[in-house]
Structure formats: C-alpha cells, structure tokens
Design an enzyme around this catalytic site. Structure first.
Site, PDB file in Angstrom:
ATOM      1  N   ARG A  30       0.700 -33.013 -12.985  1.00 49.27           N
ATOM      2  CA  ARG A  30       0.035 -33.340 -14.248  1.00 49.27           C
ATOM      3  C   ARG A  30       0.402 -34.724 -14.767  1.00 49.27           C
ATOM      4  O   ARG A  30      -0.265 -35.260 -15.645  1.00 49.27           O
ATOM      5  CB  ARG A  30       0.369 -32.283 -15.293  1.00 49.27           C
ATOM      6  CG  ARG A  30       1.842 -32.229 -15.635  1.00 49.27           C
ATOM      7  CD  ARG A  30       2.154 -30.908 -16.296  1.00 49.27           C
ATOM      8  NE  ARG A  30       3.416 -31.001 -17.009  1.00 49.27           N
ATOM      9  CZ  ARG A  30       4.136 -29.972 -17.377  1.00 49.27           C
ATOM     10  NH1 ARG A  30       3.743 -28.754 -17.132  1.00 49.27           N
ATOM     11  NH2 ARG A  30       5.269 -30.119 -18.021  1.00 49.27           N
ATOM     12  N   CYS A  62       3.357 -19.449 -24.376  1.00 49.35           N
ATOM     13  CA  CYS A  62       4.006 -20.581 -25.040  1.00 49.35           C
ATOM     14  C   CYS A  62       3.579 -21.893 -24.401  1.00 49.35           C
ATOM     15  O   CYS A  62       4.214 -22.913 -24.565  1.00 49.35           O
ATOM     16  CB  CYS A  62       5.520 -20.430 -25.007  1.00 49.35           C
ATOM     17  SG  CYS A  62       6.180 -20.240 -23.353  1.00 49.35           S
ATOM     18  N   ARG A  86      14.649 -20.273 -24.381  1.00 49.36           N
ATOM     19  CA  ARG A  86      14.472 -20.425 -22.942  1.00 49.36           C
ATOM     20  C   ARG A  86      15.725 -21.069 -22.369  1.00 49.36           C
ATOM     21  O   ARG A  86      16.166 -22.111 -22.856  1.00 49.36           O
ATOM     22  CB  ARG A  86      13.258 -21.309 -22.640  1.00 49.36           C
ATOM     23  CG  ARG A  86      13.063 -21.530 -21.140  1.00 49.36           C
ATOM     24  CD  ARG A  86      11.800 -22.290 -20.842  1.00 49.36           C
ATOM     25  NE  ARG A  86      11.930 -23.696 -21.225  1.00 49.36           N
ATOM     26  CZ  ARG A  86      10.922 -24.568 -21.169  1.00 49.36           C
ATOM     27  NH1 ARG A  86       9.733 -24.173 -20.780  1.00 49.36           N
ATOM     28  NH2 ARG A  86      11.099 -25.820 -21.518  1.00 49.36           N
ATOM     29  N   HIS A 105       5.646 -36.196 -21.529  1.00 45.95           N
ATOM     30  CA  HIS A 105       6.619 -36.046 -22.612  1.00 45.95           C
ATOM     31  C   HIS A 105       6.146 -36.669 -23.922  1.00 45.95           C
ATOM     32  O   HIS A 105       6.242 -36.056 -24.981  1.00 45.95           O
ATOM     33  CB  HIS A 105       7.948 -36.661 -22.186  1.00 45.95           C
ATOM     34  CG  HIS A 105       8.964 -36.669 -23.275  1.00 45.95           C
ATOM     35  ND1 HIS A 105       9.563 -35.514 -23.727  1.00 45.95           N
ATOM     36  CD2 HIS A 105       9.434 -37.666 -24.056  1.00 45.95           C
ATOM     37  CE1 HIS A 105      10.378 -35.828 -24.710  1.00 45.95           C
ATOM     38  NE2 HIS A 105      10.328 -37.111 -24.933  1.00 45.95           N
ATOM     39  N   ARG A 107      12.963 -24.786 -26.502  1.00 48.69           N
ATOM     40  CA  ARG A 107      13.388 -25.528 -25.299  1.00 48.69           C
ATOM     41  C   ARG A 107      14.827 -25.966 -25.501  1.00 48.69           C
ATOM     42  O   ARG A 107      15.165 -26.475 -26.573  1.00 48.69           O
ATOM     43  CB  ARG A 107      12.526 -26.781 -25.124  1.00 48.69           C
ATOM     44  CG  ARG A 107      11.051 -26.523 -25.016  1.00 48.69           C
ATOM     45  CD  ARG A 107      10.307 -27.848 -24.759  1.00 48.69           C
ATOM     46  NE  ARG A 107       8.881 -27.634 -24.850  1.00 48.69           N
ATOM     47  CZ  ARG A 107       8.177 -27.850 -25.956  1.00 48.69           C
ATOM     48  NH1 ARG A 107       8.778 -28.319 -27.027  1.00 48.69           N
ATOM     49  NH2 ARG A 107       6.892 -27.612 -25.979  1.00 48.69           N
ATOM     50  N   GLU A 131       5.122 -18.709 -15.108  1.00 45.44           N
ATOM     51  CA  GLU A 131       4.605 -20.065 -14.900  1.00 45.44           C
ATOM     52  C   GLU A 131       4.436 -20.392 -13.425  1.00 45.44           C
ATOM     53  O   GLU A 131       3.982 -21.474 -13.076  1.00 45.44           O
ATOM     54  CB  GLU A 131       5.488 -21.099 -15.597  1.00 45.44           C
ATOM     55  CG  GLU A 131       6.954 -20.969 -15.267  1.00 45.44           C
ATOM     56  CD  GLU A 131       7.836 -21.881 -16.114  1.00 45.44           C
ATOM     57  OE1 GLU A 131       7.325 -22.877 -16.644  1.00 45.44           O
ATOM     58  OE2 GLU A 131       9.032 -21.586 -16.223  1.00 45.44           O
ATOM     59  N   ASN A 175       1.332 -24.730 -18.839  1.00 44.30           N
ATOM     60  CA  ASN A 175       1.368 -26.075 -18.254  1.00 44.30           C
ATOM     61  C   ASN A 175       1.763 -25.992 -16.788  1.00 44.30           C
ATOM     62  O   ASN A 175       1.088 -26.524 -15.913  1.00 44.30           O
ATOM     63  CB  ASN A 175       2.378 -26.959 -18.996  1.00 44.30           C
ATOM     64  CG  ASN A 175       2.008 -27.140 -20.442  1.00 44.30           C
ATOM     65  OD1 ASN A 175       0.929 -26.759 -20.850  1.00 44.30           O
ATOM     66  ND2 ASN A 175       2.906 -27.708 -21.216  1.00 44.30           N
ATOM     67  N   ASP A 176       2.902 -25.326 -16.529  1.00 39.79           N
ATOM     68  CA  ASP A 176       3.350 -25.217 -15.147  1.00 39.79           C
ATOM     69  C   ASP A 176       2.445 -24.285 -14.356  1.00 39.79           C
ATOM     70  O   ASP A 176       2.155 -24.548 -13.190  1.00 39.79           O
ATOM     71  CB  ASP A 176       4.807 -24.747 -15.090  1.00 39.79           C
ATOM     72  CG  ASP A 176       5.770 -25.909 -15.321  1.00 39.79           C
ATOM     73  OD1 ASP A 176       5.321 -27.065 -15.179  1.00 39.79           O
ATOM     74  OD2 ASP A 176       6.940 -25.664 -15.653  1.00 39.79           O
TER      75      ASP A 176
END
Lengths: 91, 574
Positions: B467, B504, B334, B190, B298, B433, B456-457
């Site tokens: 991660r 994204c 999203r 984060h 988000r 993802e 990322n996912d």
C-alpha cells in the site's frame, strides 16, 4: 575623507541591537566606512560588516574612531555620529 | 511568481492555508565536485542567501509572536549576517581560487566564527555560534536540504516531505502543524493516518520532484478533499478557501454535538462506534468526538521512540492514563505490532526482502518472550478496575494463538506468585488481518474471545499489493469484492461461534463502507476519532433491513469500482 571619534554610551556597547543599527545605518551610504575601537587594541574593520563590527568588542564607554570615504562621506559620518550620540534611539 | 496548482492523492479531509515547511532528514555532507565559474558559484550563493532570508523572516515573526521582540532579535542579527560583506568577501576569495561555494562557505564561516570565539568578553564570543548557525543555514539551502528536523517548525506550517515515518513526526508539535503533503505514500501511509487522527488535511503521492516545487516559507493552500496544492495563491484564492474552511468547521461542530449519544441503527439496534488511537492525547480527542470505547490502541509508538524497549512501569503508566481518560469504556490494547519496515534498534532484525511478509507483530512477540511478557504484565496490571482487552496482531495460525495465550497465562501465574495486583478477567482476542486468519475464524475461535478486522493489512495481503508503493497502490482497494467476502465470512463465522466481531481498519470509518458492514452485522466500528460523528449520523439513518439489502446488492458486483459507484448513489440518496 572624514573622520570622528565618539564615545559609546549604550549599556551593552556595540552588540545586539546597537550593533545591528550601526551596521544598518552604515549600509545606507555608498562611501567606504571603517571603524576602530580606540579603547582596545586592533585595527580598522569594515563598518558595513556586522561580524567585523562585533569583533571590535566595543563596550560601554569605549571610544571608536569612524572614517568615511566617498561621495556621501560627510552625510555618512553625521548619521553614524548622531546614532551613537542619541544612544541608538534609547533614553 | 504566479499561482500554480499541483495535484496528489487526497488522504485526509480539510483545508489549510499557510507557509510551507520542507522536511528532508539528511546529513549535510558536501559532495566532492568541480567548481563552476566564479560567477556561477557566486550566483548560487546569492540565491541561497535569498532563501535563507525568507526563512529567517518567518522565524523572526513567529518567535516575536510567541516570545516577544527580544527573543526574535537574534534572527534579525542572523539576517544582518547573511548580507555581511566580510562573509561575502571571504567566500568570494575562496571561490576565486577554485573552490566550490559550499567549500568556500564552510571555510569562511569557520574563520569568522573563530575571530569572534577568541574574544575575551563572553557576550561577544557567543556570537560565534550565530555565525556558524547562519553558515549552516546557507549551506543547507545550497545542498538543497530543507530544515532538518520537524522540531524546527516554529510557526503553524504545512509540512511538505518526501515521506514521513513515525520517528520523523515524533518531534512534531500538532499545534504547529496545519497539514501534510508528501511525494510518496498512499492513503494508509503514516502521514495520512496521522493527519486523519489529528483532523488535519493531508495529500499524499504527489510524485517525485515535490520538494523542487516548494521551499520553506513559501505560502501555499492545500485542499485535502481534492488533493490540490496551490503554490503562491492569490488573494482571491485565499478568500475562497477561508470561506470553505469556515463552513466546514460549523458542519463538524453540528456533527460533534450529535455524536455524544450512543450509536443505534434506525430500528434501534445498538452498534458500538469506537476510536483507533496511538497515544494519550488522542484518547482525549476520542472522548470529545463521542467514542464509545477504543477499538484499537496501537502500542508501537512506545517501542519506536527510544533506543531501548519501554519499561514495564512506563507502559503501565501510559496504559493506565488512557484507561482513566476513557473512564470505564472498553479499550482494546493491541500488543507490539512492528516489523522490518520500521525496526527499532534494539531488536536483531534480519535483512528482509519482504518485511511485510517477514518477522513482525506476533511473530516477534513469540520469539522475544521477555519483551512480550513485559507488555502483557503492564496491560494486566493497568487493567485493574477498567475494561481492557488484549489483542494480538497478524495471527495466521492456531498454534501461534495457543502459544501467545499460554504466555498470557504464564504472566498471570507470575503476577499471582509475586502478589502483584492485576485484572484476571481481561478478554484476549486477535486481529483478523491475514487471509489465513479470516478463513480460519471458526478454528481460531477456540482460543480467541473476540475478533477485530484489520482491513488495511487484510486488503494488502489479500490483494498482494504494497500500500505504500505509489505505482501499485491503485490496487489497494478495501472495497474489493475479494476483501468484502473475507470480511463477511469472518463476521458470519465469528457470530456462529458466539463471538463478537469488530473492525479497527480504515474501512470502518469510511461512509461508503459503513452501510455494507452494518448489513454484514458488524458489532463494532472503530475508526479515527474525527470520523466518529459522521459515522454515528450515518448509522442512525439506516435500518438493519435496509443495510442488509445494500450489502447484498453491493456483493453482487464484480469490481471495487462498481461497488464504489453503487455506494456513491446510496450515500447521495440518504
């Protein structure tokens, strides 16, 4: 040992900046310094403790008794007297 | 103390010079343990008071600058209280009868505070609070805890923490944040993402014991490009870093000027470069950096900042504001993407062994239809007159997608029946993802108007690596051939069904990935706003043909390291 009685003229009394200056000045000396509020009831407190000086509740026109004891007792008393008499450097 | 350098993982570009603000969210409970000797306990008291003085000096200067001498004088009084002989005397008396200094301090400050609290004059009685405040500060330092809330940051500081969660940073003032340094976390934790969004430097994965190396008020220099943290920098170091800072600023200004034009490849193909954002403020930032749309809005922040889910009206207002800031540019919203790793209090989260494989994202939305419908209503209503799109996170199955779309249709029927104005033509797509979604794109195309790759996912699930776990985050390689194959497959399958495919994930903003993705034919690159100018610049240098060559060459390698190495050479040659 030396002692003096002085009237505090500052509008907020021994609080905030005046209290801090009073304690800072006291801390410049080696002598034991005690102070008491003659206008209110209560005992002597350590003049080098900001918290204890605040507990005196010294307000405008209150009279305080300062006692100094040690090698620089006279110097200390003079410094504190003139600080109060000069109204903590304020006009 | 001489200058000292520590190294972590560079997570966000930039340089910061300033005081440390140590952050550990913790309760102040005094551990029950035997006291040391009087001298030992009093020595700890002295050390703690010294640190408290440094903190207070910092506070004093900061407040004086911001609000003037009068406001700052309170912290001068606090400094005076630190060395108060009455406080020290009482603490010593307690320590001498066998108390620990923590216990002694609590007792002493309580006694002194009650002396003041009992006074008739309000002005004097109010000072009891100051005594308590000073006592708490010393106790906190004795317990090894830094200032307990990020809202306590009062001057521009470098935030140093074990790790930072979204709720930790909620109270953070971006204007007072120079950078982040965390002991834990990887490139996609984060604090790293937040730092890149805000354009602040970040270093993560400094390792255990970070908070023993620094304390609040300590001057440090951080270099987000190398991952270096320099404690107590000397004048020469500071001058050198200030120069680098200035050069970097002017370089970014130039890029920003170029970013105001739409992105095209060198042969003139239009490519969309958009921004990933999580709030209204960053929408403005996105516009300033030349975003042609929002590829990922988000919405989790809305769900995590309160003890109850956000109302339809609150969501409507915020979505509307963001759509308006983006003035006619497309915005992909999203839907709720939370899970057991950051659970809101109002959802009945089970104990999960693997929250990332658990009850999260679309799975929650389908199980909690009221929560889901509220969000969909707010989006559809706010979309009137704007170009909004709805995107579902973490879809792994066609049935899930069908059910989610059915709920969208139900919401539209309800709104029509209630005569509430809404946008009927909002495209609905999914985020790709999970490896399941990536290999099923041709099937999912039946119910998805578009696809957006969440790298990322996708990387995490493909490589089976957490991660956020510093031990294994080295395996988190978005340029891994396995991940790139899934990406290429997704783009090809989407295009074969006539669907638009964007990205994204973090990868879309990485210069080392952009030529490959361009070669794959990606339609949209959505990234953190600050990365846009450089991405547009890079896209403009490449023809589609050249990009296809680079992509095909990159895909011939067997490891992420080889691909990265190859891309380094490509970028240097451009």
């Amino acid at each position: 040992m030396a002692e003096a009685t002085i009237q505090v003229k500052h509008k907020i009394g021994l609080h905030a900046r005046p209290a801090a200056l009073f304690v800072q000045t006291a801390n410049k000396f080696k002598s034991k310094i005690k102070v008491k509020n003659l206008t209110a009831t209560g005992d002597f407190v350590d003049a080098k403790s900001i918290i204890m000086v605040l507990t005196l509740g010294v307000m405008k026109d209150h009279k305080v008794l300062i006692q100094t004891d040690g090698i620089d007792a006279d110097l200390a008393l003079d410094a504190l007297k003139s600080l109060i008499e000069n109204n903590f450097g304020e006009a | 103390m001489p200058e000292k350098t520590f190294k972590g993982i560079p997570a966000s570009d930039g340089i910061a010079i300033g005081p440390t603000f140590c952050y550990i969210p913790a309760e102040m409970t005094i551990p029950v343990c035997a006291a040391g000797t009087v001298d030992e306990e009093m020595a700890r008291f002295d050390t703690a008071r010294k640190r408290a003085r440094i903190e207070l000096r910092g506070l004093c200067e900061a407040i004086e600058k911001r609000a003037g001498k009068e406001e700052a004088s309170i912290f001068e009084a606090h400094q005076e209280m630190l060395s108060d002989p009455a406080l020290e005397g009482k603490v010593r008396a307690e320590v001498e009868v066998g108390q620990t200094v923590e216990e002694a301090l609590v007792k002493a400050t309580e006694e002194l505070a009650s002396l003041l609290a009992g006074m008739n004059d309000e002005l004097f009685a109010a000072r009891a609070l100051d005594v308590k405040d000073v006592g708490r500060r010393i106790l906190r330092i004795l317990l090894g805890l830094p200032d307990t809330a990020l809202s306590a940051v009062t001057e521009p500081s470098i935030i140093v923490a074990e790790d930072l969660t979204p709720s930790d940073t909620a109270s953070l003032d971006p204007k007072l944040t120079l950078g982040f340094i965390t002991a834990q976390g990887g490139l996609t934790s984060h604090s790293a993402i937040l730092a890149r969004t805000l354009g602040l430097p970040a270093i993560v994965g400094m390792g255990n014991g970070l908070l023993e190396k620094v304390f609040s008020g300590l001057p440090i220099v951080m270099d987000g490009r190398t991952g270096e943290m320099i404690v107590m920098p000397d004048d020469e170091t500071i001058t050198r870093y200030k120069q680098i800072q200035i050069q970097r600023e002017s370089h970014l200004q130039n890029l920003k000027a170029a970013a105001d034009k739409n992105a095209h490849t060198a042969n003139g193909r239009r490519v969309e470069v958009a921004a990933n954002i999580g709030e209204v403020l960053s929408a403005r930032d996105a516009m300033e950096h030349g975003a042609e749309g929002i590829g990922l809005l988000r919405t989790e922040f809305l769900y995590l900042e309160d003890s109850q889910p956000p109302s339809e009206e609150k969501q409507y207002r915020i979505y509307r504001e963001i759509f308006e800031v983006m003035s006619g540019r497309p915005v992909i919203v999203r839907t709720l993407d939370i899970g057991g790793d950051k659970p809101p209090s109002y959802l009945p989260f089970p104990n999960e062994m693997n929250p990332f494989l658990g009850w999260r994202a679309i799975r929650i939305s389908l199980d909690e239809p009221e929560l889901f419908k509220t969000q969909l209503r707010a989006i559809l209503r706010a979309a009137v007159g704007h170009r909004a799109r709805i995107m579902f996170p973490m879809v792994s199955d066609l049935d899930e997608l069908r059910r989610a779309r059915e709920i969208v249709e139900t919401v539209k029927r309800d709104l029509t029946l209630a005569s509430v104005e809404f946008a009927a033509d909002v495209p609905v797509g999914i985020m790709v993802e999970t490896p399941a979604a990536a290999v099923l794109v041709d099937v999912l195309a039946e119910a998805s108007d578009f696809f957006s790759l969440g790298t990322n996912d996708l990387t995490q699930y493909t490589m089976a690596v957490d991660r956020g776990n510093a031990k294994v985050s080295g395996l988190f390689q978005p340029l891994h051939p396995a991940v790139l194959r899934l990406i290429r497959q997704t783009i090809d399958a989407g295009h074969a069904k006539g669907k638009w495919v964007g990205m994204c994930g973090e990868l879309a903003g990485m210069t080392k990935a952009i030529p490959i993705l361009l070669g794959f034919g990606l339609d949209e690159f959505s990234m953190n706003p600050r990365a846009i100018p450089e991405a547009k610049n890079l896209i403009g240098k490449l023809t589609d043909e050249r990009a296809r060559e680079i992509a095909s060459q990159a895909m011939s390698f067997g490891t992420a390291a080889e691909i990265e190495n190859y891309m380094k050479g490509i970028l240097a040659s451009l």
